[in-house]
Design a protein around this motif. Structure first.
Motif, PDB file in Angstrom:
ATOM      1  N   GLU A  40       0.831  -1.212   0.000  1.00  0.00           N
ATOM      2  CA  GLU A  40       0.000   0.000   0.000  1.00  0.00           C
ATOM      3  C   GLU A  40       0.863   1.259   0.000  1.00  0.00           C
ATOM      4  O   GLU A  40       0.509   2.279  -0.592  1.00  0.00           O
ATOM      5  CB  GLU A  40      -0.931   0.008   1.222  1.00  0.00           C
ATOM      6  CG  GLU A  40      -2.044  -1.011   1.167  1.00  0.00           C
ATOM      7  CD  GLU A  40      -1.589  -2.418   1.517  1.00  0.00           C
ATOM      8  OE1 GLU A  40      -0.508  -2.547   2.139  1.00  0.00           O
ATOM      9  OE2 GLU A  40      -2.278  -3.391   1.168  1.00  0.00           O
ATOM     10  N   GLU A  41       2.004   1.196   0.676  1.00  0.00           N
ATOM     11  CA  GLU A  41       2.919   2.334   0.695  1.00  0.00           C
ATOM     12  C   GLU A  41       3.478   2.583  -0.701  1.00  0.00           C
ATOM     13  O   GLU A  41       3.639   3.732  -1.125  1.00  0.00           O
ATOM     14  CB  GLU A  41       4.051   2.054   1.685  1.00  0.00           C
ATOM     15  CG  GLU A  41       4.919   3.263   1.973  1.00  0.00           C
ATOM     16  CD  GLU A  41       5.958   2.966   3.040  1.00  0.00           C
ATOM     17  OE1 GLU A  41       6.061   3.761   3.982  1.00  0.00           O
ATOM     18  OE2 GLU A  41       6.671   1.951   2.921  1.00  0.00           O
ATOM     19  N   LEU A  86       1.178   6.789  -6.739  1.00  0.00           N
ATOM     20  CA  LEU A  86       0.029   7.666  -7.010  1.00  0.00           C
ATOM     21  C   LEU A  86       0.431   9.136  -6.939  1.00  0.00           C
ATOM     22  O   LEU A  86      -0.011   9.961  -7.741  1.00  0.00           O
ATOM     23  CB  LEU A  86      -1.086   7.392  -6.000  1.00  0.00           C
ATOM     24  CG  LEU A  86      -2.401   8.148  -6.194  1.00  0.00           C
ATOM     25  CD1 LEU A  86      -3.191   7.553  -7.347  1.00  0.00           C
ATOM     26  CD2 LEU A  86      -3.233   8.120  -4.921  1.00  0.00           C
ATOM     27  N   LEU A  87       1.284   9.465  -5.979  1.00  0.00           N
ATOM     28  CA  LEU A  87       1.665  10.860  -5.755  1.00  0.00           C
ATOM     29  C   LEU A  87       3.003  11.228  -6.390  1.00  0.00           C
ATOM     30  O   LEU A  87       3.520  12.318  -6.155  1.00  0.00           O
ATOM     31  CB  LEU A  87       1.735  11.141  -4.247  1.00  0.00           C
ATOM     32  CG  LEU A  87       0.455  10.885  -3.444  1.00  0.00           C
ATOM     33  CD1 LEU A  87       0.649  11.269  -1.990  1.00  0.00           C
ATOM     34  CD2 LEU A  87      -0.721  11.638  -4.035  1.00  0.00           C
ATOM     35  N   HIS A  88       3.544  10.326  -7.203  1.00  0.00           N
ATOM     36  CA  HIS A  88       4.878  10.581  -7.752  1.00  0.00           C
ATOM     37  C   HIS A  88       4.907  11.831  -8.631  1.00  0.00           C
ATOM     38  O   HIS A  88       5.882  12.571  -8.638  1.00  0.00           O
ATOM     39  CB  HIS A  88       5.367   9.366  -8.543  1.00  0.00           C
ATOM     40  CG  HIS A  88       6.797   9.468  -8.956  1.00  0.00           C
ATOM     41  ND1 HIS A  88       7.837   9.510  -8.038  1.00  0.00           N
ATOM     42  CD2 HIS A  88       7.367   9.582 -10.173  1.00  0.00           C
ATOM     43  CE1 HIS A  88       8.980   9.622  -8.682  1.00  0.00           C
ATOM     44  NE2 HIS A  88       8.728   9.671  -9.978  1.00  0.00           N
ATOM     45  N   GLY A 131       7.272  12.908   3.200  1.00  0.00           N
ATOM     46  CA  GLY A 131       8.271  12.017   3.792  1.00  0.00           C
ATOM     47  C   GLY A 131       8.232  10.597   3.254  1.00  0.00           C
ATOM     48  O   GLY A 131       7.547  10.276   2.287  1.00  0.00           O
ATOM     49  N   GLY A 132       8.990   9.711   3.908  1.00  0.00           N
ATOM     50  CA  GLY A 132       8.993   8.289   3.607  1.00  0.00           C
ATOM     51  C   GLY A 132       9.282   7.963   2.157  1.00  0.00           C
ATOM     52  O   GLY A 132      10.062   8.642   1.474  1.00  0.00           O
ATOM     53  N   LEU A 133       8.648   6.904   1.664  1.00  0.00           N
ATOM     54  CA  LEU A 133       8.888   6.424   0.306  1.00  0.00           C
ATOM     55  C   LEU A 133       8.440   7.438  -0.740  1.00  0.00           C
ATOM     56  O   LEU A 133       9.030   7.518  -1.820  1.00  0.00           O
ATOM     57  CB  LEU A 133       8.149   5.092   0.099  1.00  0.00           C
ATOM     58  CG  LEU A 133       8.386   4.367  -1.229  1.00  0.00           C
ATOM     59  CD1 LEU A 133       9.855   4.024  -1.415  1.00  0.00           C
ATOM     60  CD2 LEU A 133       7.527   3.108  -1.306  1.00  0.00           C
ATOM     61  N   ILE A 134       7.420   8.239  -0.434  1.00  0.00           N
ATOM     62  CA  ILE A 134       6.949   9.261  -1.382  1.00  0.00           C
ATOM     63  C   ILE A 134       8.079  10.243  -1.676  1.00  0.00           C
ATOM     64  O   ILE A 134       8.434  10.493  -2.834  1.00  0.00           O
ATOM     65  CB  ILE A 134       5.730  10.025  -0.823  1.00  0.00           C
ATOM     66  CG1 ILE A 134       4.576   9.074  -0.539  1.00  0.00           C
ATOM     67  CG2 ILE A 134       5.294  11.110  -1.798  1.00  0.00           C
ATOM     68  CD1 ILE A 134       3.423   9.709   0.215  1.00  0.00           C
ATOM     69  N   GLU A 135       8.666  10.797  -0.615  1.00  0.00           N
ATOM     70  CA  GLU A 135       9.736  11.785  -0.795  1.00  0.00           C
ATOM     71  C   GLU A 135      10.980  11.148  -1.416  1.00  0.00           C
ATOM     72  O   GLU A 135      11.611  11.744  -2.301  1.00  0.00           O
ATOM     73  CB  GLU A 135      10.095  12.415   0.558  1.00  0.00           C
ATOM     74  CG  GLU A 135      11.142  13.510   0.429  1.00  0.00           C
ATOM     75  CD  GLU A 135      11.390  14.249   1.725  1.00  0.00           C
ATOM     76  OE1 GLU A 135      12.297  15.100   1.747  1.00  0.00           O
ATOM     77  OE2 GLU A 135      10.681  13.988   2.712  1.00  0.00           O
ATOM     78  N   GLU A 136      11.331   9.965  -0.967  1.00  0.00           N
ATOM     79  CA  GLU A 136      12.525   9.300  -1.504  1.00  0.00           C
ATOM     80  C   GLU A 136      12.391   9.062  -2.999  1.00  0.00           C
ATOM     81  O   GLU A 136      13.341   9.241  -3.764  1.00  0.00           O
ATOM     82  CB  GLU A 136      12.749   7.974  -0.782  1.00  0.00           C
ATOM     83  CG  GLU A 136      13.244   8.124   0.651  1.00  0.00           C
ATOM     84  CD  GLU A 136      13.357   6.787   1.359  1.00  0.00           C
ATOM     85  OE1 GLU A 136      13.302   5.753   0.669  1.00  0.00           O
ATOM     86  OE2 GLU A 136      13.492   6.784   2.597  1.00  0.00           O
ATOM     87  N   SER A 137      11.204   8.648  -3.449  1.00  0.00           N
ATOM     88  CA  SER A 137      10.996   8.358  -4.865  1.00  0.00           C
ATOM     89  C   SER A 137      11.040   9.622  -5.719  1.00  0.00           C
ATOM     90  O   SER A 137      11.531   9.603  -6.843  1.00  0.00           O
ATOM     91  CB  SER A 137       9.645   7.656  -5.065  1.00  0.00           C
ATOM     92  OG  SER A 137       9.580   6.489  -4.298  1.00  0.00           O
ATOM     93  N   VAL A 176       8.303   1.960  -7.503  1.00  0.00           N
ATOM     94  CA  VAL A 176       7.477   3.167  -7.657  1.00  0.00           C
ATOM     95  C   VAL A 176       7.679   3.770  -9.042  1.00  0.00           C
ATOM     96  O   VAL A 176       6.709   4.091  -9.748  1.00  0.00           O
ATOM     97  CB  VAL A 176       7.825   4.206  -6.566  1.00  0.00           C
ATOM     98  CG1 VAL A 176       7.107   5.526  -6.852  1.00  0.00           C
ATOM     99  CG2 VAL A 176       7.439   3.685  -5.187  1.00  0.00           C
ATOM    100  N   LEU A 177       8.935   3.890  -9.447  1.00  0.00           N
ATOM    101  CA  LEU A 177       9.239   4.475 -10.751  1.00  0.00           C
ATOM    102  C   LEU A 177       8.761   3.578 -11.898  1.00  0.00           C
ATOM    103  O   LEU A 177       8.345   4.067 -12.946  1.00  0.00           O
ATOM    104  CB  LEU A 177      10.746   4.730 -10.873  1.00  0.00           C
ATOM    105  CG  LEU A 177      11.335   5.712  -9.845  1.00  0.00           C
ATOM    106  CD1 LEU A 177      12.836   5.839 -10.027  1.00  0.00           C
ATOM    107  CD2 LEU A 177      10.685   7.082  -9.968  1.00  0.00           C
ATOM    108  N   MET A 178       8.828   2.256 -11.685  1.00  0.00           N
ATOM    109  CA  MET A 178       8.391   1.328 -12.725  1.00  0.00           C
ATOM    110  C   MET A 178       6.910   1.510 -13.045  1.00  0.00           C
ATOM    111  O   MET A 178       6.493   1.349 -14.194  1.00  0.00           O
ATOM    112  CB  MET A 178       8.626  -0.121 -12.285  1.00  0.00           C
ATOM    113  CG  MET A 178      10.042  -0.638 -12.474  1.00  0.00           C
ATOM    114  SD  MET A 178      10.701  -0.431 -14.141  1.00  0.00           S
ATOM    115  CE  MET A 178       9.452  -1.190 -15.149  1.00  0.00           C
ATOM    116  N   GLY A 179       6.115   1.837 -12.019  1.00  0.00           N
ATOM    117  CA  GLY A 179       4.694   2.061 -12.262  1.00  0.00           C
ATOM    118  C   GLY A 179       4.478   3.120 -13.325  1.00  0.00           C
ATOM    119  O   GLY A 179       3.700   2.923 -14.279  1.00  0.00           O
ATOM    120  N   SER A 180       5.179   4.250 -13.185  1.00  0.00           N
ATOM    121  CA  SER A 180       5.058   5.340 -14.170  1.00  0.00           C
ATOM    122  C   SER A 180       5.617   4.940 -15.524  1.00  0.00           C
ATOM    123  O   SER A 180       5.058   5.278 -16.574  1.00  0.00           O
ATOM    124  CB  SER A 180       5.793   6.587 -13.657  1.00  0.00           C
ATOM    125  OG  SER A 180       5.172   7.089 -12.497  1.00  0.00           O
TER     126      SER A 180
END
Length: 479
Positions: free
Chosen positions: A143-144, A150-152, A207-213, A227-231
């Motif tokens: 889910e993270e 989603l917010l990338h 923060g977290g995985l959102i900011e790191e990505s 995360v990047l693969m999704g896009s």
């Protein structure tokens, strides 16, 4: 026609950040921000999370509707209360749904429908692809990964929903000249939307995985890669299965998952179908049409789109309570289910459960729904400080519930009670164990001022009785 009045437009990346943060796009509603913070607070439990969600009736209804869909709830276990949804789906999944609901609501309200729908289609598609591959790789918190994907492109969504003239100017460049999107952004804005994403990310304290990505796209960490693969998958599909971009995606996914290209292609196609369904479930019907250029034959989703009416909510919550008290009783869950049944099932504006302190001089908030507080950590306290008693301590010593018409109980509305509750017609029910009062349930319609009815009182009384039954059974089972 492009607007040439640039005097009131943000001119720098800092001004754009401030504008989007303060004025334009409340992607993260107050509810979503509180939930996000609550999940990062180890002291907060399911009860706190449920209480925050239920402050927003629209979010509550949408969460339960989507949570009952086949995508999130393949076992089809009926969820009629927020607490049950948290237990069955998990707090992280609830966060995913909450953020997604707030996010998509913002886009649906945009006047720049075409680009906004294209952006939300890409975001949902990327999120579903990333989540499903995360699950395939046994990620502990898929889910993270969903939320981060989603917010990338958070700035792209924010910008295209802002309705500023500069969106028209970039659109004009893209339609009339052979120019890349990033070059058009820099020509009109002076910076890229990718740079703006980094600024918004820090300003919203994601923060977290959102900011790191967003801030470290070059990282080799497997979760950031997911995360990047999704896009990448979403963008490559638009170019076709034979495109160089898609071949690069398949090669990367082979390395990440160890699957064959054939198996990966099947999974991508299935994920794309899921993404279309998810978009429709969130109400983004128009955006769902932009997710895939292929015509996908989709069966109608199994979700029941009929909104819960009051009688349905009452019946289903009472059924949940009955099932709960017939087994292992969790008192916190019991209290929450009863309060949610009253609050949503009878459409109350404010509902409160207070417990009597050991010295019997204070009633302390255990759970409050609908209260607008400056600080959520502040709890409602009612002191037994008046010599002639007050409304709550009077109700505490009654055997049955009270229908309070405030004009008839003027002497019990002390300064303390008026300051906390105002003067409103209400229902108050004592909570007993072994014939001793240990607390109270209070509810009113102080905001919409709708009249209370005999049917409302009878139903609320029935719910309140479930607490007393549950406490008695809990006491018997414990001893």
């Amino acid at each position: 026609m492009i607007s040439t009045d640039l005097t009131k437009q943000p001119k720098s990346i800092e001004e754009w950040t401030e504008t989007l943060l303060a004025q334009e796009l409340p992607i993260f509603s107050n509810t979503a921000q509180k939930i996000y913070r609550s999940l990062n607070d180890t002291k907060k439990g399911a009860l706190d999370l449920a209480a925050i969600i239920m402050q927003d009736p629209n979010l509550t209804a949408k969460l339960l509707k989507i949570g009952n869909s086949s995508y999130y709830n393949p076992s089809r276990q009926k969820m009629s209360t927020v607490t049950r949804a948290i237990i069955l789906l998990g707090a992280e999944c609830i966060r995913e749904l909450t953020i997604a609901c707030s996010f998509i609501e913002s886009i649906l309200n945009s006047s720049n429908k075409l680009r906004a729908n294209q952006e939300i289609a890409q975001a949902i598609h990327a999120a579903v692809q990333a989540r499903e591959f995360a699950i395939a790789m046994h990620d502990e918190l898929p889910e993270e990964v969903f939320v981060a994907a989603l917010l990338h492109n958070i700035a792209h969504i924010a910008f295209w929903c802002s309705n500023h003239p500069q969106t028209e100017q970039i659109n004009y460049l893209l339609e009339t000249r052979k120019i890349s999107v990033q070059d058009a952004e820099k020509q009109i804005l002076g910076f890229s939307l990718r740079e703006l994403s980094k600024k918004l990310c820090k300003s919203w304290h994601l923060g977290g995985l959102i900011e790191e990505s967003i801030c470290r796209p070059e990282s080799t960490h497997p979760r950031i890669k997911l995360v990047l693969m999704g896009s990448e998958i979403s963008a490559a599909l638009k170019l076709g299965w034979e495109s160089t971009a898609m071949q690069n995606c398949l090669h990367k996914l082979e390395k990440l998952t160890g699957d064959t290209p054939e198996a990966i292609i099947v999974k991508i196609k299935n994920n794309t179908q899921s993404a279309i369904k998810v978009a429709k479930q969130f109400g983004a019907e128009d955006a769902s049409k932009f997710i895939s250029s292929e015509v996908l034959e989709l069966a109608e989703d199994e979700i029941d789109t009929h909104e819960f009416d009051k009688k349905q909510i009452q019946f289903q919550v009472l059924q949940d309570i009955s099932n709960h008290i017939s087994g292992q009783i969790n008192l916190n869950q019991l209290f929450e289910m009863v309060l949610e049944g009253i609050h949503r099932g009878i459409e109350m504006d404010r509902t409160l459960f207070v417990l009597l302190s050991p010295d019997k001089q204070t009633l302390n908030e255990k759970l409050a729904l609908g209260w607008i507080k400056q600080n959520r950590s502040e709890k409602i306290l009612i002191q037994n400080q008046e010599t002639e008693g007050n409304l709550f301590f009077y109700a505490l010593h009654q055997q049955e519930g009270l229908w309070i018409e405030h004009n008839h109980y003027q002497h019990l509305y002390t300064k303390q009670i008026i300051n906390i509750f105002g003067k409103n017609d209400s229902f108050i029910f004592p909570v007993h164990i072994d014939h001793k009062a240990i607390g109270l349930i209070y509810c009113d319609r102080s905001i919409n001022k709708a009249p209370l009815t005999q049917s409302d009182f009878t139903t609320a009384k029935h719910f309140a009785r479930q607490v007393n039954i549950g406490l008695t059974l809990y006491h018997i089972k414990k001893h």
